[in-house]
Design an enzyme around this catalytic site. Structure first.
Site, short mmCIF file in Angstrom:
data_model
loop_
_atom_site.label_atom_id
_atom_site.label_comp_id
_atom_site.label_asym_id
_atom_site.label_seq_id
_atom_site.Cartn_x
_atom_site.Cartn_y
_atom_site.Cartn_z
N ASP A 57 0.93 -0.79 -0.14
CA ASP A 57 0.02 -0.09 0.46
C ASP A 57 0.61 0.56 -0.25
O ASP A 57 0.41 2.44 -0.39
CB ASP A 57 -1.35 0.54 1.50
CG ASP A 57 -2.48 -1.05 1.40
OD1 ASP A 57 -2.30 -1.86 0.19
OD2 ASP A 57 -2.53 -1.14 2.06
N GLY A 58 2.17 1.39 0.17
CA GLY A 58 3.09 2.49 0.65
C GLY A 58 3.56 2.12 -0.65
O GLY A 58 3.34 3.86 -0.85
N ASP A 125 -4.97 9.57 4.29
CA ASP A 125 -5.36 10.16 5.93
C ASP A 125 -3.61 11.48 6.45
O ASP A 125 -3.02 11.22 6.24
CB ASP A 125 -5.64 9.28 7.36
CG ASP A 125 -4.23 7.97 7.72
OD1 ASP A 125 -3.61 8.97 7.65
OD2 ASP A 125 -4.40 6.45 7.15
N ARG A 135 5.82 12.33 22.26
CA ARG A 135 5.00 11.18 21.57
C ARG A 135 3.59 11.67 23.08
O ARG A 135 2.78 10.82 22.80
CB ARG A 135 5.09 9.19 22.53
CG ARG A 135 5.85 9.14 21.33
CD ARG A 135 5.56 8.99 20.24
NE ARG A 135 7.06 8.41 19.30
CZ ARG A 135 7.03 8.59 17.86
NH1 ARG A 135 5.87 9.21 17.50
NH2 ARG A 135 7.86 8.35 17.12
#
Length: 261
Positions: A57-58, A125, A135
């Site tokens: 997918d990347g 997205d 984080r």
């Protein structure tokens, strides 16, 4: 779809991807179709009728970003990875090419998100996340001048209908069929019990305001940082991405069950 020139883009980090791409090139050339092959890191938006993205997918996401705003059809070929966006695996490449050449393939147009005042657009997205150092961040989300979410946590994901089954789904977002015209806003590990994902109309303009430093990611790639007080504006992009679907291909829910269990 008339095939005169095809570009095969492969992920050089995927074993066997280059060989699969070159097999496709050979098939094209044997039929008088001009074809080239390139690793995805050296991919440019050449004048082609079809792009075949070989990898995962990347690879397809990066090919789509490079092509934008041109809606050149993309045929995704997954190499044993998740491959949710792909049309076929390596064994099915030639059959898929035959379907395209014969005019039996279908094209699906998928909406993209545009980052305002930036060249970046997303097929899946846009995420605003805490910086690598901590984080953690604190964000608010605004629609039409109204605050709709405000929370501390790891961040927020804004997903297209196609991207709703990716990062947003893992954050507790809903399953959204790709033909449903909606955006998903999914908080990432919010530190508030009452914070829930939102489903908004596809043409909604969304502002994400950082109250603590954050990073911006588009389809899994970092594009910049937000300081406290800065905003990120998102809206429906003016052009889409065209994905090739072939006869007999698995349906959306079958793909979900097979890929995600």
């Amino acid at each position: 779809m008339e095939l005169r020139r095809v570009l095969f883009v492969y992920n050089s980090e995927k074993p066997g991807a280059e060989a699969v791409a070159r097999r496709g090139v050979a098939w094209c050339k044997a039929r008088g179709i001009e074809a080239e092959v390139t690793p995805r890191r050296r991919f440019t938006a050449a004048e082609v009728d079809l792009v075949v993205a070989v990898g995962g997918d990347g690879t397809l996401l990066r090919a789509a970003a490079t092509l934008y705003p041109r809606e050149v059809p993309i045929l995704g070929v997954h190499m044993g990875s998740l491959g949710f966006l792909a049309s076929c695996d390596a064994q099915g490449l030639i059959q898929a090419l035959e379907a395209v050449a014969a005019g039996n393939a279908l094209l699906e147009r998928h909406s993209r998100l545009e980052v305002v005042n930036s060249p970046a657009t997303a097929l899946n997205d846009v995420a605003v996340l805490g910086t690598a150092e901590v984080r953690f961040t604190e964000l608010s989300v605004w629609v039409g001048g109204e605050e709709v979410l405000a929370f501390p946590g790891d961040g927020v994901v804004v997903a297209t209908p196609l991207g709703a089954s990716a990062y947003a789904l893992s954050c507790g977002g809903p399953l959204v069929h790709p033909r449903v015209e909606a955006l998903v806003v999914a908080p990432v590990a919010p530190h508030k019990l009452g914070t829930r994902p939102l489903l908004l109309p596809l043409d909604t303009e969304i502002t994400v305001r950082a109250h603590y430093p954050a990073e911006t990611w588009v389809d899994g790639d970092p594009i910049g940082k937000l300081a406290a007080g800065e905003e990120l504006e998102l809206r429906l992009a003016p052009a889409a991405t065209a994905l090739v679907r072939t006869p007999g291909e698995e349906g959306y829910f079958t793909r979900l069950r097979r890929r995600l269990g």
